[in-house]
Scaffold this active site. Structure first.
Site, PDB file in Angstrom:
ATOM      1  N   THR A  28       0.851  -1.201   0.000  1.00 25.29           N
ATOM      2  CA  THR A  28       0.000   0.000   0.000  1.00 25.29           C
ATOM      3  C   THR A  28       0.884   1.248   0.000  1.00 25.29           C
ATOM      4  O   THR A  28       1.976   1.233   0.564  1.00 25.29           O
ATOM      5  CB  THR A  28      -0.896  -0.022   1.253  1.00 25.29           C
ATOM      6  OG1 THR A  28      -1.788  -1.132   1.138  1.00 25.29           O
ATOM      7  CG2 THR A  28      -1.717   1.258   1.390  1.00 25.29           C
ATOM      8  N   GLY A  29       0.373   2.315  -0.632  1.00 30.27           N
ATOM      9  CA  GLY A  29       1.120   3.574  -0.671  1.00 30.27           C
ATOM     10  C   GLY A  29       1.464   3.956  -2.094  1.00 30.27           C
ATOM     11  O   GLY A  29       1.186   3.205  -3.040  1.00 30.27           O
ATOM     12  N   THR A  31       4.346   4.250  -3.641  1.00 23.61           N
ATOM     13  CA  THR A  31       5.380   3.456  -4.325  1.00 23.61           C
ATOM     14  C   THR A  31       4.815   2.084  -4.712  1.00 23.61           C
ATOM     15  O   THR A  31       4.997   1.629  -5.854  1.00 23.61           O
ATOM     16  CB  THR A  31       6.619   3.299  -3.425  1.00 23.61           C
ATOM     17  OG1 THR A  31       6.901   4.549  -2.804  1.00 23.61           O
ATOM     18  CG2 THR A  31       7.815   2.853  -4.248  1.00 23.61           C
ATOM     19  N   ASP A  83       6.224  -4.179  -1.459  1.00 22.89           N
ATOM     20  CA  ASP A  83       5.593  -3.097  -0.683  1.00 22.89           C
ATOM     21  C   ASP A  83       6.567  -1.934  -0.543  1.00 22.89           C
ATOM     22  O   ASP A  83       7.774  -2.089  -0.794  1.00 22.89           O
ATOM     23  CB  ASP A  83       5.194  -3.643   0.710  1.00 22.89           C
ATOM     24  CG  ASP A  83       4.115  -2.797   1.380  1.00 22.89           C
ATOM     25  OD1 ASP A  83       3.790  -1.703   0.879  1.00 22.89           O
ATOM     26  OD2 ASP A  83       3.598  -3.245   2.421  1.00 22.89           O
ATOM     27  N   GLY A  84       6.067  -0.799  -0.137  1.00 21.81           N
ATOM     28  CA  GLY A  84       6.904   0.369   0.128  1.00 21.81           C
ATOM     29  C   GLY A  84       7.278   0.430   1.597  1.00 21.81           C
ATOM     30  O   GLY A  84       7.012  -0.500   2.366  1.00 21.81           O
ATOM     31  N   ALA A  85       7.906   1.527   1.995  1.00 28.55           N
ATOM     32  CA  ALA A  85       8.258   1.728   3.413  1.00 28.55           C
ATOM     33  C   ALA A  85       8.423   3.219   3.663  1.00 28.55           C
ATOM     34  O   ALA A  85       8.647   3.997   2.735  1.00 28.55           O
ATOM     35  CB  ALA A  85       9.547   0.987   3.756  1.00 28.55           C
ATOM     36  N   GLU A 105      -0.374  -5.179   6.093  1.00 30.41           N
ATOM     37  CA  GLU A 105       0.933  -5.279   5.422  1.00 30.41           C
ATOM     38  C   GLU A 105       1.828  -6.286   6.140  1.00 30.41           C
ATOM     39  O   GLU A 105       2.526  -7.075   5.503  1.00 30.41           O
ATOM     40  CB  GLU A 105       1.611  -3.907   5.383  1.00 30.41           C
ATOM     41  CG  GLU A 105       0.946  -2.950   4.402  1.00 30.41           C
ATOM     42  CD  GLU A 105       1.493  -1.537   4.476  1.00 30.41           C
ATOM     43  OE1 GLU A 105       1.379  -0.818   3.471  1.00 30.41           O
ATOM     44  OE2 GLU A 105       2.018  -1.131   5.527  1.00 30.41           O
ATOM     45  N   LYS A 123      13.840   7.450   1.714  1.00 24.52           N
ATOM     46  CA  LYS A 123      13.424   6.528   2.776  1.00 24.52           C
ATOM     47  C   LYS A 123      14.602   5.856   3.480  1.00 24.52           C
ATOM     48  O   LYS A 123      14.421   5.205   4.506  1.00 24.52           O
ATOM     49  CB  LYS A 123      12.508   5.435   2.209  1.00 24.52           C
ATOM     50  CG  LYS A 123      11.329   5.947   1.407  1.00 24.52           C
ATOM     51  CD  LYS A 123      10.446   6.843   2.242  1.00 24.52           C
ATOM     52  CE  LYS A 123       9.228   7.358   1.502  1.00 24.52           C
ATOM     53  NZ  LYS A 123       8.284   6.347   1.123  1.00 24.52           N
TER      54      LYS A 123
END
Ligand code: 5RP
Length: 240
Positions: A28-29, A31, A83-85, A105, A123
């Site tokens: 999710t997000g 990226t 996934d993003g971070a 997540e 990040k």
């Protein structure tokens, strides 16, 4: 190039690891959304994958692109999650939950054989904690839970303000699971493992945004090119 371009670059590199027949977790997000967009294009060209989304937002995006969706109950073990971070340190420890999807997540990531994190270079940090740590809590007993988090976090060397995340207007943000999110501005988290262990002991805490020992690979794109971080026991071939 912009942050958007770097997010897309990282997503493109992650896509190299996707094969037909895989069961994928979708993060999710913004990226992760780049990855879902690119995945949708591959699916349109014939890639055959089935995906478990980590949020209702990702579910809606993937469905709009014609990506085959399933639940974790349909497929309790996944091949790969991308996934993003919000933050990534040298040891592949993460802060996640900026988008409020940290619980799903983490469940999806832990159910996955491999986890790739994609991000732009903003990040990448030396020490976690400049980004306020999201903690998902049940609404019942909020004040008690706040007090316990404050005490337990202090024992783990972390102090700072804790803010109940707001949603629309003055209402609290409600996660996809019906819970609240506390954003905890602890500053440098020098011992993330101790903090995570302490938070797990608090009944009102559903999950923290610390992801430790979960990511196998991080693909981080920026002006200097692509940085790849790999966990010690990762079996990924580094073909980026
Ligand atoms: C959502 C997350 C996201 O992965 C994180 O917030 C990064 O988002 P973005 O790619 O938009 O910067 O943990 O809960």
């Amino acid at each position: 190039m912009s942050a958007d371009d770097w997010k897309r670059q990282a997503a493109e590199q992650a896509l190299i690891h996707v094969r037909s027949g895989m069961k994928l977790g979708l993060g999710t997000g913004s990226t992760a959304a780049k990855f879902v967009q690119l995945l949708g294009e591959k699916v349109r060209d014939g890639l055959d994958v089935v995906c478990v989304p980590t949020s209702e937002a990702t579910r809606a995006q993937a469905a709009s692109l014609g990506i085959k969706l399933a639940t974790l109950d349909d497929h309790p073990l996944l091949d790969l999650t991308v996934d993003g971070a919000d933050e990534i340190d040298e040891e592949l420890r993460l802060i996640k939950g900026g988008g409020g999807a940290l619980l799903r997540e983490k469940i999806v990531a832990v159910a996955s054989n491999r986890v790739i994190i994609i991000a732009d270079h903003s990040k990448r940090v030396d020490t976690l904690g400049a980004f306020a740590l999201p903690i998902e809590v049940v609404p019942f007993g909020l004040k008690s839970t706040l007090g316990l988090i404050s005490d337990m976090a202090a024992d783990a060397g972390c102090t700072g303000s804790m803010t109940l995340r707001k949603g629309a207007g003055t209402q609290p943000f409600i996660s996809d699971n019906g819970n609240y999110i506390l954003d905890c501005a602890f500053g440098n988290i020098d011992d993330p493992e101790s903090l995570e262990d302490a938070l797990k002991l608090i009944p009102g805490v559903v999950e923290s945004g610390l992801f430790i020992g979960i990511a196998d690979l991080a693909i981080i794109a920026g002006p200097m090119g692509i940085e790849v971080l790999s966990s010690e026991d990762s079996e990924f071939e580094l073909d980026v």
